[in-house]
Design an enzyme around this catalytic site. Structure first.
Site, short mmCIF file in Angstrom:
data_model
loop_
_atom_site.label_atom_id
_atom_site.label_comp_id
_atom_site.label_asym_id
_atom_site.label_seq_id
_atom_site.Cartn_x
_atom_site.Cartn_y
_atom_site.Cartn_z
N THR A 18 -0.59 40.49 14.19
CA THR A 18 0.59 41.09 13.58
C THR A 18 0.55 42.61 13.55
O THR A 18 1.46 43.24 13.02
CB THR A 18 0.81 40.57 12.15
OG1 THR A 18 -0.28 40.98 11.32
CG2 THR A 18 0.93 39.05 12.14
N GLY A 19 -0.53 43.20 14.08
CA GLY A 19 -0.63 44.65 14.08
C GLY A 19 -0.70 45.25 12.70
O GLY A 19 -0.13 46.32 12.44
N ASP A 20 -1.40 44.55 11.79
CA ASP A 20 -1.50 45.05 10.42
C ASP A 20 -2.43 46.26 10.35
O ASP A 20 -3.03 46.66 11.35
CB ASP A 20 -1.98 43.92 9.49
CG ASP A 20 -1.31 43.96 8.12
OD1 ASP A 20 -0.98 45.08 7.66
OD2 ASP A 20 -1.09 42.90 7.53
N ASP A 21 -2.58 46.82 9.15
CA ASP A 21 -3.29 48.09 9.01
C ASP A 21 -4.80 47.98 9.10
O ASP A 21 -5.47 48.95 9.44
CB ASP A 21 -2.90 48.73 7.67
CG ASP A 21 -1.42 49.07 7.62
OD1 ASP A 21 -1.00 49.97 8.37
OD2 ASP A 21 -0.69 48.43 6.86
N ASP A 69 -10.06 55.00 11.80
CA ASP A 69 -8.95 55.89 12.15
C ASP A 69 -9.48 57.31 12.33
O ASP A 69 -10.24 57.80 11.49
CB ASP A 69 -7.87 55.87 11.07
CG ASP A 69 -6.48 56.16 11.63
OD1 ASP A 69 -6.37 57.09 12.44
OD2 ASP A 69 -5.53 55.47 11.25
N CYS A 117 -1.71 61.94 13.67
CA CYS A 117 -1.36 60.61 14.17
C CYS A 117 -0.34 60.65 15.30
O CYS A 117 -0.09 59.62 15.94
CB CYS A 117 -0.83 59.75 13.01
SG CYS A 117 -2.11 59.34 11.80
N HIS A 141 -21.20 58.91 13.27
CA HIS A 141 -21.50 59.06 14.69
C HIS A 141 -20.79 60.29 15.21
O HIS A 141 -19.65 60.57 14.83
CB HIS A 141 -21.04 57.82 15.46
CG HIS A 141 -21.42 57.83 16.90
ND1 HIS A 141 -22.73 57.76 17.33
CD2 HIS A 141 -20.66 57.91 18.02
CE1 HIS A 141 -22.77 57.79 18.65
NE2 HIS A 141 -21.53 57.87 19.10
N SER A 142 -21.46 61.04 16.09
CA SER A 142 -20.87 62.26 16.65
C SER A 142 -21.00 62.25 18.17
O SER A 142 -21.94 61.67 18.73
CB SER A 142 -21.56 63.50 16.08
OG SER A 142 -22.94 63.49 16.39
#
Length: 344
Positions: free
Chosen positions: A59-62, A82, A24, A154-155
């Site tokens: 709010t930029g939540d997860d 992610d 990350c 997907h690749s």
């Protein structure tokens, strides 16, 4: 290294050497991301034939949360994606960590993951596909342990290896964990220790393996999420690339409060302080600290402690506004003051 099944000697491939960053910590810096997203958030909860947007970009939540047709008590859909560059050299462990990290976004909303699809970028002319298979196997094993079906993906042929998942789950709309639901008087609990960033950076630089860090990253946040809900929590986020201070800053802004942190109460992995003292601090961590510093009252907190509190985590724990059994309380939310964050 010798394959235990075939007895054939295999060359060790250090996956972390094929990436400019790790885990990350390779995210776009939060300050730059805010500029990119400015003006793109909808003015309010959207609606349409597909349902109502309960949690979106503002709010930029997860993860995003959408109410589907079926009445106000029907489960809501939680969806996220992610993926990141290798954080460890072992392909199977990288797959486990990346899957746990993607699933964490659903747990951070109080949801249960149901189905995931793989997202794989691979330098097909540089790295053998048997390594990619190990990455996918690690992701499959963790998703399976979470009761989440992996249904394809997907690749892309890419100069740099990357792996993760897009995950869809469900949640009870009356029991969501949101980053804008914090209120003064709520304690702050942290369910995994910090230090993953500096240990991963040391691993990338030296090749040393930190088993405790690997297992911490590969551990699901499922039990922490369930414990938070059982304790009546309504506000949480997970701690990943923006570090403890970065994610806490976003929570404090979304909730309109100030967050106070006691550094002495924050747990750290074994070896984290040694790694930090040795200089294994990523550029992502330094950018995190630069981002939150104007909004933080640090008092007499030394620079190394500030950096570790901003350390870019990969698949970190949940930061819960509430007491969670077994998790240390590291601070509290108080009425909004001149700074969003206060480090005592």
């Amino acid at each position: 290294m010798t394959d235990t099944e075939t007895g054939v000697r295999q060359e060790i491939v250090r996956l972390t050497q094929y990436a400019h960053g790790g885990g990350c910590a390779c995210k776009i810096p939060p300050g730059e991301l805010e500029e990119i997203l400015a003006g793109l958030a909808p003015p309010g909860a959207g609606s349409g034939a597909s349902g109502d947007l309960l949690v979106g970009l503002d709010t930029g939540d997860d993860a995003a949360v959408v109410r589907m047709p079926g009445g106000p008590g029907a489960p809501v859909v939680v969806t996220t994606a992610d993926f990141f560059t290798p954080v460890v050299d072992d392909p199977y462990d990288w797959g486990r960590i990346a899957a746990a990290n993607a699933l964490s976004d659903v747990y951070a909303m109080g949801g249960t993951p149901l189905v995931a699809v793989n997202l794989l970028c691979w330098p097909r002319d540089v790295l053998p596909f048997d390594l990619a298979r190990e990455v996918l196997r690690g992701g499959l094993d963790v998703a399976t342990s979470a009761g989440c079906v992996v249904a394809g993906g997907h690749s892309v042929d890419d100069p740099e290896p990357k792996y993760g998942m897009a995950v869809t789950g469900t949640a009870d709309p009356a029991r969501l964990l949101r980053n804008d639901a914090g209120r003064p008087g709520m304690p702050l609990s942290l369910t995994k220790p910090l230090g993953l960033g500096v240990l991963n950076n040391r691993h990338k630089t030296t090749g040393e393996v930190f088993s405790q860090a690997v297992e911490t990253m590969a551990a699901l946040n499922r039990d922490a999420s369930r414990a938070a809900l059982a304790a009546g929590a309504v506000c949480a986020t997970d701690v990943t690339g923006f570090g403890l201070l970065g994610h806490l800053y976003k929570l404090a802004c979304a909730s309109g409060v100030t967050a106070v942190v006691d550094p002495a109460a924050v747990p750290f992995l074994d070896g984290a302080w040694d790694a930090a003292c040795a200089g294994h601090i990523s550029g992502g961590t330094r950018r995190n600290l630069e981002w939150v510093a104007p909004h933080t009252e640090f008092g007499r907190t030394d620079e190394l402690t500030r950096l570790l509190l901003a350390d870019a985590q990969t698949s970190g724990g949940l930061l819960v506004a509430g007491e969670v059994p077994g998790a240390p309380v590291i601070g509290e939310l108080v009425p909004a003051g001149p700074h969003r964050l206060v480090v005592t």
